[in-house]
Design an enzyme around this catalytic site. Structure first.
Site, PDB file in Angstrom:
ATOM      1  N   HIS A 169       2.091  43.830  47.366  1.00  0.00           N
ATOM      2  CA  HIS A 169       1.791  42.399  47.220  1.00  0.00           C
ATOM      3  C   HIS A 169       2.924  41.718  46.458  1.00  0.00           C
ATOM      4  CE1 HIS A 169      -0.425  38.698  46.386  1.00  0.00           C
ATOM      5  NE2 HIS A 169      -1.217  39.073  47.352  1.00  0.00           N
TER       6      HIS A 169
ATOM      7  N   ASP B 218      -6.470  43.495  52.004  1.00  0.00           N
ATOM      8  CA  ASP B 218      -6.600  43.869  53.420  1.00  0.00           C
ATOM      9  C   ASP B 218      -6.846  45.353  53.648  1.00  0.00           C
ATOM     10  OD1 ASP B 218      -4.136  41.423  53.820  1.00  0.00           O
ATOM     11  OD2 ASP B 218      -6.187  41.292  54.566  1.00  0.00           O
TER      12      ASP B 218
HETATM   13  C1  SDX Z   1      -1.999  39.029  51.949  1.00  0.00           C
HETATM   14  O1  SDX Z   1       0.570  36.083  49.001  1.00  0.00           O
HETATM   15  C2  SDX Z   1      -0.692  36.309  48.987  1.00  0.00           C
HETATM   16  O2  SDX Z   1      -1.416  36.025  48.050  1.00  0.00           O
HETATM   17  C3  SDX Z   1      -1.221  36.925  50.261  1.00  0.00           C
HETATM   18  C4  SDX Z   1      -2.680  37.351  50.252  1.00  0.00           C
HETATM   19  C5  SDX Z   1      -3.613  36.157  50.167  1.00  0.00           C
HETATM   20  O3  SDX Z   1      -4.776  36.347  49.740  1.00  0.00           O
HETATM   21  O4  SDX Z   1      -3.210  35.069  50.612  1.00  0.00           O
HETATM   22  O5  SDX Z   1      -2.918  38.215  49.146  1.00  0.00           O
HETATM   23  C6  SDX Z   1      -3.056  38.082  51.519  1.00  0.00           C
HETATM   24  O6  SDX Z   1      -1.157  38.658  52.715  1.00  0.00           O
HETATM   25  C7  SDX Z   1      -1.960  40.404  51.320  1.00  0.00           C
HETATM   26  C8  SDX Z   1      -0.729  41.224  51.786  1.00  0.00           C
HETATM   27  C9  SDX Z   1      -1.050  41.782  53.169  1.00  0.00           C
HETATM   28  N1  SDX Z   1       0.159  42.428  53.751  1.00  0.00           N
HETATM   29  C10 SDX Z   1       0.230  43.747  53.898  1.00  0.00           C
HETATM   30  O7  SDX Z   1      -0.598  44.546  53.451  1.00  0.00           O
HETATM   31  C11 SDX Z   1       1.449  44.205  54.681  1.00  0.00           C
HETATM   32  C12 SDX Z   1       2.109  45.381  53.951  1.00  0.00           C
HETATM   33  N2  SDX Z   1       2.691  44.871  52.699  1.00  0.00           N
HETATM   34  C13 SDX Z   1       4.093  44.504  52.726  1.00  0.00           C
HETATM   35  O8  SDX Z   1       4.529  43.918  53.907  1.00  0.00           O
HETATM   36  C14 SDX Z   1       4.522  43.801  51.436  1.00  0.00           C
HETATM   37  O9  SDX Z   1       3.997  44.511  50.396  1.00  0.00           O
HETATM   38  C15 SDX Z   1       4.205  42.329  51.238  1.00  0.00           C
HETATM   39  C16 SDX Z   1       4.675  41.489  52.363  1.00  0.00           C
HETATM   40  C17 SDX Z   1       2.743  42.141  51.054  1.00  0.00           C
HETATM   41  C18 SDX Z   1       4.923  41.887  49.963  1.00  0.00           C
HETATM   42  O10 SDX Z   1       6.264  41.973  50.223  1.00  0.00           O
HETATM   43  P1  SDX Z   1       7.367  41.558  49.134  1.00  0.00           P
HETATM   44  O11 SDX Z   1       6.732  40.946  47.944  1.00  0.00           O
HETATM   45  O12 SDX Z   1       8.422  40.784  49.814  1.00  0.00           O
HETATM   46  O13 SDX Z   1       7.884  42.927  48.627  1.00  0.00           O
HETATM   47  P2  SDX Z   1       9.056  43.735  49.284  1.00  0.00           P
HETATM   48  O14 SDX Z   1       8.902  43.746  50.761  1.00  0.00           O
HETATM   49  O15 SDX Z   1      10.330  43.254  48.694  1.00  0.00           O
HETATM   50  O16 SDX Z   1       8.706  45.210  48.774  1.00  0.00           O
HETATM   51  C19 SDX Z   1       9.291  45.730  47.613  1.00  0.00           C
HETATM   52  C20 SDX Z   1       9.577  47.180  47.969  1.00  0.00           C
HETATM   53  C21 SDX Z   1      10.466  47.331  49.211  1.00  0.00           C
HETATM   54  O17 SDX Z   1      11.123  48.588  49.056  1.00  0.00           O
HETATM   55  P3  SDX Z   1      12.671  48.581  48.458  1.00  0.00           P
HETATM   56  O18 SDX Z   1      13.448  47.635  49.341  1.00  0.00           O
HETATM   57  O19 SDX Z   1      12.534  48.101  47.033  1.00  0.00           O
HETATM   58  O20 SDX Z   1      13.096  50.008  48.583  1.00  0.00           O
HETATM   59  O21 SDX Z   1       8.342  47.864  48.317  1.00  0.00           O
HETATM   60  C22 SDX Z   1       8.394  48.282  49.679  1.00  0.00           C
HETATM   61  C23 SDX Z   1       9.481  47.469  50.345  1.00  0.00           C
HETATM   62  O22 SDX Z   1      10.014  48.199  51.449  1.00  0.00           O
HETATM   63  N3  SDX Z   1       7.090  47.993  50.246  1.00  0.00           N
HETATM   64  C24 SDX Z   1       6.402  48.804  51.021  1.00  0.00           C
HETATM   65  C25 SDX Z   1       5.196  48.137  51.289  1.00  0.00           C
HETATM   66  N4  SDX Z   1       5.193  46.945  50.691  1.00  0.00           N
HETATM   67  C26 SDX Z   1       6.374  46.852  50.048  1.00  0.00           C
HETATM   68  N5  SDX Z   1       6.684  50.029  51.497  1.00  0.00           N
HETATM   69  C27 SDX Z   1       5.728  50.599  52.275  1.00  0.00           C
HETATM   70  N6  SDX Z   1       4.519  50.021  52.591  1.00  0.00           N
HETATM   71  C28 SDX Z   1       4.249  48.805  52.106  1.00  0.00           C
HETATM   72  N7  SDX Z   1       3.075  48.233  52.419  1.00  0.00           N
END
Ligand code: SDX
Length: 436
Positions: A313, A371
């Site tokens: 998140h 989710d």
């Molecule tokens: C919702 O914003 C909100 O409030 C949204 C929400 C709401 O109520 O409105 O809470 C609802 O959208 C919840 C989130 C649902 N999405 C998912 O579950 C999809 C999987 N999650 C990721 O796509 C991600 O965690 C996000 C999009 C939710 C957040 O992404 P960020 O903040 O841009 O973080 P990032 O992608 O920069 O991640 C940081 C690191 C990265 O690795 P490095 O580059 O540092 O090596 O963590 C990794 C990412 O690759 N990472 C994950 C991951 N989420 C982040 N690796 C594996 N699986 C994951 N789910």
């Protein structure tokens, strides 16, 4: 917001004169540096794609402490609202800033109930879609189409228009989501029933048919209502920011909410519950818990492009409190339906346990979000996977409207118009095609 004692001083190493920028404080959470005069004073923009360090507005609606894993709607912890209130009380809280008393709750719920029907013409929009159209494609169309029926209340600057539009949207979203489902099933639409609760009415419109009595299961009804509460609002997430930006042009509330529906559909946002369930089903189909280790290696391999959906998140760097409550709701629903041994639920809990002990996730502070479990409970209730995000949109509509109305009633608001760092071609002349 109030001016803080300290201020920010921006200085430049190339000798450009430094400037002082005011710092403002809210009631809780990070202070903000007011950069509204930065471009005028320095000719420079800030740069923050994805808005990781940018506050787009001031708001009094929802507050998240990502480090503590705390979520407050108008100051009330989500755990208390989810156990002591229902969705109608939560809608009243988000819209008006206070929890209603019994009389206020009854009158609000009645006003919502009286707007649950949609114009009979709305059904003809669905006929243009294939029966297997994704429900979010249908919802994006239907919500935008609502604006065509309410020319009496599209002036977003008129508080009465904002109020009636809010009630209409909160009331009609369940009807539209259920219509999208019935259309996909080839079943007749079920009209709202005014003697049912908001959640009970939604379940009736989804699962009843004209052929017999549908009795709402009170345990499932309560679970559905709690799912709505947990999804109702969440600060300036992508879809809420979309609604604010769209509404800032002065467009009507229905069009702004339709933009929010479209944004929520994305798998990185509200579409994650559908993607998470599909992920669990894929793992289950290819070996179940025995395959989890291999799947997790894929997730940790950057080149795989595989993410653990329902995890991570932008704001929560601790457990999403909604995920805990959703897991509890899962257990209640599965127990009520005699599905305690649901393999997907067991798989999800195994995945969570492994992830929370794995350095990759621990070091990146990746925890389950709203989710991760919501799909399992909705699937157990009988809601098909491709409807999950539609249910999320139904519940989030009150948050979108509350945030939109807060923006519009702020005398300082302007149309949103971000700038850019331009990296394209400088000015050049068009050559005749014979010379290109
Ligand atoms: C919702 O914003 C909100 O409030 C949204 C929400 C709401 O109520 O409105 O809470 C609802 O959208 C919840 C989130 C649902 N999405 C998912 O579950 C999809 C999987 N999650 C990721 O796509 C991600 O965690 C996000 C999009 C939710 C957040 O992404 P960020 O903040 O841009 O973080 P990032 O992608 O920069 O991640 C940081 C690191 C990265 O690795 P490095 O580059 O540092 O090596 O963590 C990794 C990412 O690759 N990472 C994950 C991951 N989420 C982040 N690796 C594996 N699986 C994951 N789910």
């Amino acid at each position: 917001m109030k001016l803080a004692d300290n201020k920010a001083t921006l200085s430049f190493s190339d000798g450009k004169p430094s400037i002082d920028l005011p710092v403002y404080q809210g009631t809780v959470g990070p202070d903000v540096i007011d950069i509204r005069k930065l471009y005028g004073q320095t000719g420079m923009f800030t740069y923050d794609p994805g808005f990781l360090s940018t506050a787009s507005c001031q708001s009094a609606i929802t507050y998240i402490d990502g480090d503590k894993g705390e979520l407050l709607y108008r100051g009330y912890p989500i755990e208390q609202l989810a156990t002591n209130c229902d969705f109608m009380e939560t809608c009243h809280l988000l819209l008006y800033g206070n929890l209603p008393n019994a009389e206020g709750k009854e009158s609000f719920a009645k006003r919502v109930t009286n707007h649950t029907m949609v114009n009979e013409q709305m059904q003809f929009f669905l006929r243009g879609f294939r029966r297997d159209a994704h429900p979010m494609a249908i919802m994006t169309g239907l919500v935008g189409a609502l604006s065509a029926f309410y020319h009496d209340s599209t002036d977003i600057n008129n508080p009465e228009h904002r109020e009636i539009s809010a009630l209409r949207l909160i009331a009609k979203m369940p009807t539209l989501v259920a219509m999208a489902y019935k259309y996909s099933m080839g079943q007749p639409y079920m009209y709202p029933k005014n003697n049912l609760s908001y959640a009970g009415n939604f379940m009736h419109m989804m699962f009843a048919t004209p052929c017999g009595e549908y009795v709402v299961n009170p345990v499932i009804e309560r679970a559905m209502d709690r799912i709505f509460i947990l999804h109702a609002d969440h600060e300036q997430n992508a879809s809420t920011s979309t609604v604010r930006l769209c509404g800032s042009s002065g467009t009507n509330p229905f069009a702004a909410i339709a933009a929010g529906v479209a944004c929520l559909w994305g798998p990185a946002h509200g579409g994650a519950n559908e993607a998470c369930l599909n992920m669990l089903e894929d793992i289950q189909r290819t070996g179940g818990i025995a395959k989890v280790g291999e799947f997790m290696e894929q997730v940790k391999d950057k080149n795989s492009g595989v993410k653990l959906m329902g995890f991570g998140h932008r704001v929560y760097k601790n457990y999403d409190p909604r995920a805990k409550l959703m897991q509890e709701t899962c257990k209640e629903v599965l127990a009520e339906l005699g599905l305690e041994n649901d393999p997907l639920f067991k798989l999800a809990m195994a995945l969570e346990k492994i992830a929370l002990e794995d350095e990759y996730f621990v070091s990146r502070k990746l925890y389950p979000n709203v989710d991760f479990y919501s799909g399992i409970v909705q699937r157990a209730i009988g809601i098909p996977v491709n409807m999950f995000t539609g249910v999320f949109a139904l519940a989030r509509t009150v948050g979108w409207i509350a945030q939109l109305n807060e923006m519009i009633s702020d005398p300082e608001y302007k149309i949103g118009r971000p700038r850019q760092l331009f990296t394209g071609s400088v000015k050049r002349d068009v050559l005749p095609i014979s010379q290109r």
